[in-house]
Enzyme design. Structure first.
Site, short mmCIF file in Angstrom:
data_model
loop_
_atom_site.label_atom_id
_atom_site.label_comp_id
_atom_site.label_asym_id
_atom_site.label_seq_id
_atom_site.Cartn_x
_atom_site.Cartn_y
_atom_site.Cartn_z
N HIS A 1 42.11 73.84 106.42
CA HIS A 1 41.96 74.33 107.51
C HIS A 1 42.04 73.48 108.88
O HIS A 1 41.25 72.58 108.92
CB HIS A 1 40.45 75.20 107.47
CG HIS A 1 40.12 75.85 108.97
ND1 HIS A 1 40.49 77.25 109.11
CD2 HIS A 1 39.78 75.66 110.16
CE1 HIS A 1 39.93 77.60 110.16
NE2 HIS A 1 39.57 76.61 111.01
N CYS A 2 42.97 73.73 109.76
CA CYS A 2 43.27 72.72 110.81
C CYS A 2 42.48 73.28 112.11
O CYS A 2 42.52 74.36 112.33
CB CYS A 2 44.80 72.87 110.87
SG CYS A 2 45.31 71.76 112.46
N VAL A 3 41.77 72.30 112.29
CA VAL A 3 40.81 72.44 113.46
C VAL A 3 41.63 72.65 114.72
O VAL A 3 41.46 73.49 115.49
CB VAL A 3 39.79 71.50 113.56
CG1 VAL A 3 38.90 71.73 114.89
CG2 VAL A 3 38.88 71.45 112.13
N GLY B 1 43.24 75.97 114.74
CA GLY B 1 42.12 77.02 114.78
C GLY B 1 42.54 77.99 113.69
O GLY B 1 42.18 79.33 113.71
#
Length: 350
Positions: free
Chosen positions: A196-198, A201
């Site tokens: 999950h790439c912050v 998003g």
């Protein structure tokens, strides 16, 4: 009591502008989406600051633009392409399991209606079927009832005797195909979950891993080119105003750190692509049930570097492409040491 009433009135008056803002922009009412939007704005502002400082301080760049406009045009084109790729990747779907299951059920209904209407032999080349399954017959899997078509499709990807209960996600209550994982940030199961790439998003999975790789590549190229332009400016204007040099050096240091991180990330994901792995599978290899018995240097889903690269780049028309688990014989073949004949025949590439 008077002080309490005053505090309440002040709190109510301060919340009115926020309520109006949330009414016009409903996405800001969700804290997660609000933070994601803030990160996007911050990233765009960082890009504008780094590029804007070049054109603000470097008079030689302006003169070079007049003499060689193509140089600046290519640089600005890369700058725009990087931001466009960022927003495209951020808005793309990683390939959710629930969407794949819905597609299978809808395709099953259309398939059965078309079969009943035509009274012809079944064919798996239905235009509405966008789910690709490797190692099994799509038409055979979709001939079950609408309620169990997804279960049959998923069970065909696992070895015989696998329990359905062990494959069911406790959060989504749906059977997970191999290489899928539930993302607690998105609250959905993702096909070929990577991470999950912050900053984006969103999750990185089967549907957008290729877009994510191209974004990293463009971002790394932009950082490298911008760093070269900063160094060129310092070499030509080192004796100018000290505060300009201090700002440029500070930006160059932070840019260099970002470039090193991006370059390592690009190399890491290139390695994952060539070996057909995901970040989750590499990091949590010993905790994933179908990878526990596989030796460390064996890549169970790899079909060779060339084939992996071809499927990663060219077979992305199906967002819901799923792979079956390899058999024991296939794993034994993949774990066999390379010989001179294997090197000559390019076994690692085919």
């Amino acid at each position: 009591m008077t002080i309490v009433n005053v505090c309440r009135s002040l709190r109510a008056s301060s919340c009115r502008p926020l309520d109006r803002c949330y009414r016009f922009l409903p996405c800001l009412s969700d804290p997660a989406r609000r933070s994601a939007l803030g990160l996007k704005v911050a990233l765009v502002m960082l890009h504008l600051i780094y590029v804007g400082m070049l054109f603000l301080f470097d008079g030689g760049l302006i003169e070079k633009t007049k003499r060689e406009p193509w140089y600046t045009a290519i640089y600005l084109a890369l700058f725009v392409a990087t931001l466009v790729q960022y927003f495209v990747t951020s808005a793309s779907s990683p390939g959710f399991v629930l969407d794949a299951m819905r597609t299978v059920n809808e395709s099953n209904t259309i398939f059965r209606k078309a079969l009943a209407a035509s009274k012809q032999p079944a064919s798996s080349k239905n235009g509405s079927v966008v789910v690709t399954v490797e190692g099994s017959q799509m038409a055979r899997s979709l001939l079950g009832s609408n309620a169990t078509s997804w279960t049959k499709l998923v069970m065909d990807l696992y070895p015989p005797g696998t329990s359905v209960r062990s494959l069911t996600c406790s959060y989504c209550n749906v059977e997970q195909p191999p290489r899928s994982k539930h993302c607690h940030d998105c609250d959905k199961c993702v096909l070929q979950f990577d991470h999950h790439c912050v900053w984006l998003g969103t999750c990185i999975g089967l549907g957008n891993h290729c877009k994510f790789w191209w974004y990293i590549f463009e971002e790394t190229s932009l950082c490298l080119w911008t760093g070269i332009m900063y160094i060129t400016y310092l070499e030509a204007n080192i004796s100018s105003a000290w505060w300009k040099d201090a700002i440029v050096i500070l930006l160059l240091v932070t840019l260099s750190i970002s470039m090193i991180f991006l370059l390592l990330l690009l190399l890491f994901h290139s390695y994952l692509v060539l070996t057909n792995q995901t970040t989750y599978e590499l990091v949590r290899r010993r905790r994933i049930p179908y990878l526990r018995g596989v030796p460390e240097r064996v890549y169970p889903f790899s079909k060779g570097a060339c084939r992996n690269l071809y499927e990663f780049c060219c077979l992305r028309s199906s967002k819901y492409r799923m792979e079956r688990l390899p058999t024991a014989q296939e794993l034994e073949e993949k774990s066999r040491p390379y010989t001179f004949c294997d090197v000559v025949t390019c076994r690692c590439c085919c």
